[in-house]
Design a protein around this motif. Structure first.
Motif, PDB file in Angstrom:
ATOM      1  N   TRP A 165       5.898  -3.423  -3.302  1.00 39.34           N
ATOM      2  CA  TRP A 165       5.255  -4.054  -2.158  1.00 39.34           C
ATOM      3  C   TRP A 165       4.479  -5.308  -2.550  1.00 39.34           C
ATOM      4  O   TRP A 165       4.006  -6.038  -1.690  1.00 39.34           O
ATOM      5  CB  TRP A 165       4.304  -3.062  -1.479  1.00 39.34           C
ATOM      6  N   ASN A 167       1.649  -5.280  -4.544  1.00 36.78           N
ATOM      7  CA  ASN A 167       0.262  -5.009  -4.932  1.00 36.78           C
ATOM      8  C   ASN A 167       0.085  -5.272  -6.419  1.00 36.78           C
ATOM      9  O   ASN A 167       0.928  -4.861  -7.229  1.00 36.78           O
ATOM     10  CB  ASN A 167      -0.095  -3.556  -4.608  1.00 36.78           C
ATOM     11  N   PRO A 203      -5.786   2.512  -5.339  1.00 34.99           N
ATOM     12  CA  PRO A 203      -6.128   1.522  -4.305  1.00 34.99           C
ATOM     13  C   PRO A 203      -7.421   0.777  -4.597  1.00 34.99           C
ATOM     14  O   PRO A 203      -7.561  -0.401  -4.242  1.00 34.99           O
ATOM     15  CB  PRO A 203      -6.241   2.363  -3.034  1.00 34.99           C
ATOM     16  N   ILE A 206      -6.647  -2.200  -7.001  1.00 32.42           N
ATOM     17  CA  ILE A 206      -5.763  -3.289  -6.579  1.00 32.42           C
ATOM     18  C   ILE A 206      -6.605  -4.506  -6.212  1.00 32.42           C
ATOM     19  O   ILE A 206      -7.420  -4.468  -5.299  1.00 32.42           O
ATOM     20  CB  ILE A 206      -4.886  -2.855  -5.386  1.00 32.42           C
ATOM     21  N   THR A 208      -5.177  -7.861  -5.848  1.00 35.79           N
ATOM     22  CA  THR A 208      -4.402  -8.671  -4.915  1.00 35.79           C
ATOM     23  C   THR A 208      -3.464  -7.773  -4.120  1.00 35.79           C
ATOM     24  O   THR A 208      -2.496  -7.238  -4.672  1.00 35.79           O
ATOM     25  CB  THR A 208      -3.584  -9.744  -5.664  1.00 35.79           C
ATOM     26  N   PRO A 209      -3.728  -7.565  -2.831  1.00 37.72           N
ATOM     27  CA  PRO A 209      -2.834  -6.748  -2.011  1.00 37.72           C
ATOM     28  C   PRO A 209      -1.492  -7.441  -1.802  1.00 37.72           C
ATOM     29  O   PRO A 209      -1.391  -8.680  -1.819  1.00 37.72           O
ATOM     30  CB  PRO A 209      -3.592  -6.623  -0.679  1.00 37.72           C
TER      31      PRO A 209
END
Length: 233
Positions: A165, A167, A203, A206, A208-209
């Protein structure tokens, strides 16, 4: 199914056009996405505006991009160092334009682009040549200079690990400008050493999403560093 993983550096860099503004992460030699820079040289885009903390070291990475004649202008804070001979030669020959920006201003101008801020006032540079002819204003008895955001067409950054994705998590000081550049560019391409399954990244860790990342490409972890040092897996 969202899958932002590119199979090669060349695939990840597809579509970068001549005249693009390229934000390149890194601080000195920490966090420089050398593989993406080498790929950009091979890709062939030219007349670029490059934004980085400095103007390259020795003749590798960003310095190699300058030497290849692909950069029209560089925006940075520290253009001259002991091994910045490529920049020095091009600048003195009038083949490279320089916009010198104090480091805090550079970081904030990039962050402002990602945050949607139209402009901001900063005291750094007031009363010096760096202020140029920009608007100044007195606020609470202190003088400030109007600064504008730095937007990028593309950001090239280096992270430690990511998922499909997009992340990303970073390794210590290699984080530096990466997160704000990812937010400030229309398109972000990141290298990672590890690609993990969805949900494997904490989570809370993280930085940079994935919403800010377009392509992720995996590179070899063991790479020769300056001075011949190799970091083990």
């Amino acid at each position: 199914m969202i899958n932002k993983i590119a199979h090669s550096v060349a695939e990840a860099l597809t579509g970068i056009e001549d005249g693009a503004t390229v934000l390149i992460g890194g601080f000195g030699t920490a966090g420089i996405p050398n593989e993406l820079i080498d790929g950009l040289i091979a890709q062939g885009a030219r007349d670029l505006t490059v934004v980085n903390n400095n103007a390259g070291n020795a003749e590798v990475g960003l310095a190699a991009l300058l030497k290849a004649g692909r950069v029209r202008k560089i925006i940075c804070s520290f253009p001259r160092q002991a091994d910045s001979q490529v920049f020095d030669g091009l600048y003195r020959a009038g083949k490279l334009e320089l916009e010198l920006v104090p480091q805090g201003n550079l970081a904030e101008r990039i962050r402002a682009a990602g945050a949607g801020i139209g402009a901001f006032f900063c005291p750094t540079g007031f009363g010096t040549e760096l202020a140029g002819d920009r608007e100044t204003r007195e606020i609470n008895g202190k003088q400030y200079v109007l600064e504008y955001p730095i937007h990028g067409d593309v950001a090239l950054i280096k992270a430690e690990a990511g998922d499909r994705w997009g992340n990303l998590v970073y390794r210590k000081a290699a984080r530096n400008f990466g997160p704000v550049m990812a937010m400030a560019a229309r398109r972000t391409i990141a290298t990672v050493h590890d690609i993990v399954e969805l949900g494997a990244l904490d989570p809370e860790a993280i930085v940079t999403p994935g919403i800010f990342v377009n392509r992720v490409v995996q590179i070899d972890r063991v790479a020769t560093q300056a001075g011949g040092f190799k970091r083990a897996a």
